[in-house]
Design an enzyme around this catalytic site. Structure first.
Site, PDB file in Angstrom:
ATOM      1  N   ALA A  18       9.296  31.537 -11.158  1.00  0.00           N
ATOM      2  CA  ALA A  18      10.745  30.904 -10.627  1.00  0.00           C
ATOM      3  C   ALA A  18      10.849  31.470  -9.240  1.00  0.00           C
ATOM      4  O   ALA A  18      11.906  31.011  -8.686  1.00  0.00           O
ATOM      5  CB  ALA A  18      11.834  31.150 -11.426  1.00  0.00           C
ATOM      6  N   ASN A  94       5.496  27.594 -16.094  1.00  0.00           N
ATOM      7  CA  ASN A  94       5.271  27.403 -14.465  1.00  0.00           C
ATOM      8  C   ASN A  94       4.375  28.076 -13.925  1.00  0.00           C
ATOM      9  O   ASN A  94       3.544  27.533 -12.947  1.00  0.00           O
ATOM     10  CB  ASN A  94       6.415  26.624 -13.930  1.00  0.00           C
ATOM     11  CG  ASN A  94       6.336  26.707 -12.539  1.00  0.00           C
ATOM     12  OD1 ASN A  94       6.016  25.563 -12.037  1.00  0.00           O
ATOM     13  ND2 ASN A  94       6.604  27.600 -11.721  1.00  0.00           N
ATOM     14  N   SER A 146      -1.833  20.325 -14.534  1.00  0.00           N
ATOM     15  CA  SER A 146      -2.378  19.663 -13.403  1.00  0.00           C
ATOM     16  C   SER A 146      -3.335  18.780 -13.388  1.00  0.00           C
ATOM     17  O   SER A 146      -3.963  18.569 -14.493  1.00  0.00           O
ATOM     18  CB  SER A 146      -2.997  20.944 -12.572  1.00  0.00           C
ATOM     19  OG  SER A 146      -3.858  20.385 -11.542  1.00  0.00           O
ATOM     20  N   TYR A 159      -9.374  27.057 -12.496  1.00  0.00           N
ATOM     21  CA  TYR A 159      -8.138  26.438 -12.387  1.00  0.00           C
ATOM     22  C   TYR A 159      -8.224  25.216 -13.128  1.00  0.00           C
ATOM     23  O   TYR A 159      -7.342  25.116 -14.220  1.00  0.00           O
ATOM     24  CB  TYR A 159      -7.919  26.150 -11.149  1.00  0.00           C
ATOM     25  CG  TYR A 159      -6.365  25.311 -10.755  1.00  0.00           C
ATOM     26  CD1 TYR A 159      -5.200  26.369 -10.790  1.00  0.00           C
ATOM     27  CD2 TYR A 159      -6.337  24.226 -10.637  1.00  0.00           C
ATOM     28  CE1 TYR A 159      -3.959  25.903 -10.760  1.00  0.00           C
ATOM     29  CE2 TYR A 159      -4.937  23.676 -10.294  1.00  0.00           C
ATOM     30  CZ  TYR A 159      -3.827  24.473 -10.522  1.00  0.00           C
ATOM     31  OH  TYR A 159      -2.511  23.948 -10.358  1.00  0.00           O
ATOM     32  N   ALA A 161     -10.147  24.425 -15.918  1.00  0.00           N
ATOM     33  CA  ALA A 161     -10.528  25.075 -17.193  1.00  0.00           C
ATOM     34  C   ALA A 161      -9.146  25.392 -17.863  1.00  0.00           C
ATOM     35  O   ALA A 161      -8.818  25.196 -18.785  1.00  0.00           O
ATOM     36  CB  ALA A 161     -11.565  25.770 -17.261  1.00  0.00           C
ATOM     37  N   LYS A 163      -6.078  24.622 -16.826  1.00  0.00           N
ATOM     38  CA  LYS A 163      -5.213  23.499 -17.198  1.00  0.00           C
ATOM     39  C   LYS A 163      -5.528  22.657 -18.153  1.00  0.00           C
ATOM     40  O   LYS A 163      -4.661  22.262 -18.879  1.00  0.00           O
ATOM     41  CB  LYS A 163      -4.908  22.813 -15.713  1.00  0.00           C
ATOM     42  CG  LYS A 163      -4.196  23.875 -14.498  1.00  0.00           C
ATOM     43  CD  LYS A 163      -2.822  24.234 -15.028  1.00  0.00           C
ATOM     44  CE  LYS A 163      -1.917  24.890 -13.720  1.00  0.00           C
ATOM     45  NZ  LYS A 163      -0.752  25.455 -14.128  1.00  0.00           N
TER      46      LYS A 163
HETATM   47  P1  NAI Z   1       3.382  28.552  -5.914  1.00  0.00           P
HETATM   48  O1  NAI Z   1       2.118  29.219  -5.525  1.00  0.00           O
HETATM   49  O2  NAI Z   1       3.983  28.131  -4.788  1.00  0.00           O
HETATM   50  O3  NAI Z   1       4.182  29.410  -7.010  1.00  0.00           O
HETATM   51  C1  NAI Z   1       3.840  30.057  -8.048  1.00  0.00           C
HETATM   52  C2  NAI Z   1       4.782  31.186  -8.709  1.00  0.00           C
HETATM   53  O4  NAI Z   1       4.209  31.998  -9.816  1.00  0.00           O
HETATM   54  C3  NAI Z   1       5.024  32.443  -7.736  1.00  0.00           C
HETATM   55  O5  NAI Z   1       6.278  32.746  -7.387  1.00  0.00           O
HETATM   56  C4  NAI Z   1       4.106  33.466  -8.204  1.00  0.00           C
HETATM   57  O6  NAI Z   1       4.724  34.539  -7.645  1.00  0.00           O
HETATM   58  C5  NAI Z   1       4.411  33.299  -9.510  1.00  0.00           C
HETATM   59  N1  NAI Z   1       3.442  33.921 -10.226  1.00  0.00           N
HETATM   60  C6  NAI Z   1       1.949  34.087 -10.018  1.00  0.00           C
HETATM   61  N2  NAI Z   1       1.433  34.857 -10.852  1.00  0.00           N
HETATM   62  C7  NAI Z   1       2.303  35.272 -11.951  1.00  0.00           C
HETATM   63  C8  NAI Z   1       2.252  36.158 -12.878  1.00  0.00           C
HETATM   64  N3  NAI Z   1       1.015  36.792 -13.365  1.00  0.00           N
HETATM   65  N4  NAI Z   1       3.428  36.175 -13.631  1.00  0.00           N
HETATM   66  C9  NAI Z   1       4.606  35.955 -13.164  1.00  0.00           C
HETATM   67  N5  NAI Z   1       4.895  34.834 -12.267  1.00  0.00           N
HETATM   68  C10 NAI Z   1       3.522  34.690 -11.500  1.00  0.00           C
HETATM   69  O7  NAI Z   1       2.791  27.783  -6.811  1.00  0.00           O
HETATM   70  P2  NAI Z   1       3.265  25.953  -7.022  1.00  0.00           P
HETATM   71  O8  NAI Z   1       2.739  25.094  -6.289  1.00  0.00           O
HETATM   72  O9  NAI Z   1       5.008  26.216  -7.063  1.00  0.00           O
HETATM   73  O10 NAI Z   1       2.896  26.008  -8.556  1.00  0.00           O
HETATM   74  C11 NAI Z   1       3.786  26.137  -9.910  1.00  0.00           C
HETATM   75  C12 NAI Z   1       2.904  25.474 -10.950  1.00  0.00           C
HETATM   76  O11 NAI Z   1       2.617  24.211 -10.691  1.00  0.00           O
HETATM   77  C13 NAI Z   1       1.529  26.275 -11.237  1.00  0.00           C
HETATM   78  O12 NAI Z   1       1.372  26.285 -12.425  1.00  0.00           O
HETATM   79  C14 NAI Z   1       0.583  25.163 -10.761  1.00  0.00           C
HETATM   80  O13 NAI Z   1      -0.758  25.463 -11.223  1.00  0.00           O
HETATM   81  C15 NAI Z   1       1.060  23.963 -10.978  1.00  0.00           C
HETATM   82  N6  NAI Z   1       0.753  22.967 -10.052  1.00  0.00           N
HETATM   83  C16 NAI Z   1       1.103  22.742  -8.631  1.00  0.00           C
HETATM   84  C17 NAI Z   1       0.540  21.816  -7.832  1.00  0.00           C
HETATM   85  C18 NAI Z   1       0.817  21.694  -6.299  1.00  0.00           C
HETATM   86  O14 NAI Z   1       0.262  20.862  -5.811  1.00  0.00           O
HETATM   87  N7  NAI Z   1       1.760  22.599  -5.860  1.00  0.00           N
HETATM   88  C19 NAI Z   1      -0.334  20.926  -8.467  1.00  0.00           C
HETATM   89  C20 NAI Z   1      -0.344  20.691  -9.707  1.00  0.00           C
HETATM   90  C21 NAI Z   1      -0.088  21.794 -10.427  1.00  0.00           C
END
Ligand code: NAI
Length: 251
Positions: A18, A94, A146, A159, A161, A163
């Site tokens: 978040a 998320n 995703s 990634y 795999a 998802k």
């Molecule tokens: P982002 O990189 O901007 O944010 C991800 C958040 O997850 C960050 O706040 C980070 O600190 C936190 N995080 C990472 N590892 C963590 C851990 N071990 N424990 C707790 N928190 C952790 O990424 P975004 O774009 O907001 O992505 C959010 C979700 O949406 C992810 O699951 C991503 O795979 C998925 N997604 C994103 C897409 C995109 O185009 N941005 C497309 C498809 C899926």
């Protein structure tokens, strides 16, 4: 601002990842709909910022610093949230990372890190949240998958795999938990404008826009609105579904 009106007052939600990007938009949207939101992230300073921003707007939120791959900490966080607000109704998994590389160059630690956060983290939070959900005989789980987990993406074997695993986990849990009035759905975003997609660079993003029938990247709010719908009473007969929010990329 959310574009659908949903009443989630008296609900408690956990949103992982978040601190920024989609997770932050989802946490804000749930709070605007009236839910009390536990903002979970490894990024200590930014997750506190998200919770503070929600509180400043008049919502209810609190930050929990947690690595979603840490089993003990995950159980602890769920217990603390339930103690704080007296229950738990909504879980949004998320948190996610990428460590892209072509298969032959992919290091073991790149594989393990991505599977660990994206898939194990989702499993751990689902398992821990199920305790209060089963006790209450209701609950909503929304997993952020995703389109890469559906159609694949070169350079992302780890990634994709992870998802695809999240989608399998979602469908199985939907079957396992349906008799207890717990719904489990996934959202599969296409390319959304966040820090994660910015890592792809401007040329790749231009190419993605060309391949996307709606001709643009998504906004975090596009995903947050889909979460609001799946968390709402209007979605009470929907379970085991994977909702693509991708501008038509996978049609
Ligand atoms: P982002 O990189 O901007 O944010 C991800 C958040 O997850 C960050 O706040 C980070 O600190 C936190 N995080 C990472 N590892 C963590 C851990 N071990 N424990 C707790 N928190 C952790 O990424 P975004 O774009 O907001 O992505 C959010 C979700 O949406 C992810 O699951 C991503 O795979 C998925 N997604 C994103 C897409 C995109 O185009 N941005 C497309 C498809 C899926």
């Amino acid at each position: 601002m959310p574009r659908i009106k949903v009443d989630l007052s008296n609900r408690v939600a956990i949103v992982t990842g978040a601190a920024q990007g989609l997770g932050r938009a989802i946490a804000v949207a749930l709070a605007q709909a009236g839910a009390r939101v536990a903002c979970v992230d490894v990024n200590e300073s930014l997750v506190h910022e998200t919770a503070a921003a929600i509180s400043q707007e008049g919502g209810t939120a609190k930050a929990w610093v947690c690595n979603v791959a840490d089993s003990e900490r995950v159980s602890q966080v769920v217990n603390e949230v339930v103690d704080e607000w007296g229950g738990l109704q909504i879980l949004v998994n998320n948190a996610g990372i990428t460590r892209d590389n072509l298969l032959i160059r992919m290091k073991d630690d790149q594989w393990d890190a991505v599977i660990g956060v994206n898939l194990r983290g989702t499993f751990l939070f689902c398992r821990a949240a199920c305790r209060p959900f089963l006790k209450a005989n209701s609950g909503r789980i929304i997993n952020i998958a995703s389109v890469s987990g559906m159609i694949g993406n070169p350079g992302q074997v780890n990634y994709s795999a992870s998802k695809a695993g999240v989608i399998g986990l979602t469908r199985t849990l939907a079957r396992e938990l349906a008799s207890r009035n717990i719904t489990v759905n996934a959202i599969a975003p296409g390319f959304i404008a966040t820090e994660m997609s910015a890592k792809l660079g401007p040329d790749v993003l231009e190419e993605i826009k060309k391949r996307t029938p709606l001709g643009r990247l998504g906004e975090p709010q596009d995903v947050a609105d889909a979460v609001l719908f799946l968390a709402s009473d209007a979605a009470s007969f929907i379970t085991g579904h994977v909702l693509t929010v991708d501008g038509g990329l996978t049609v």
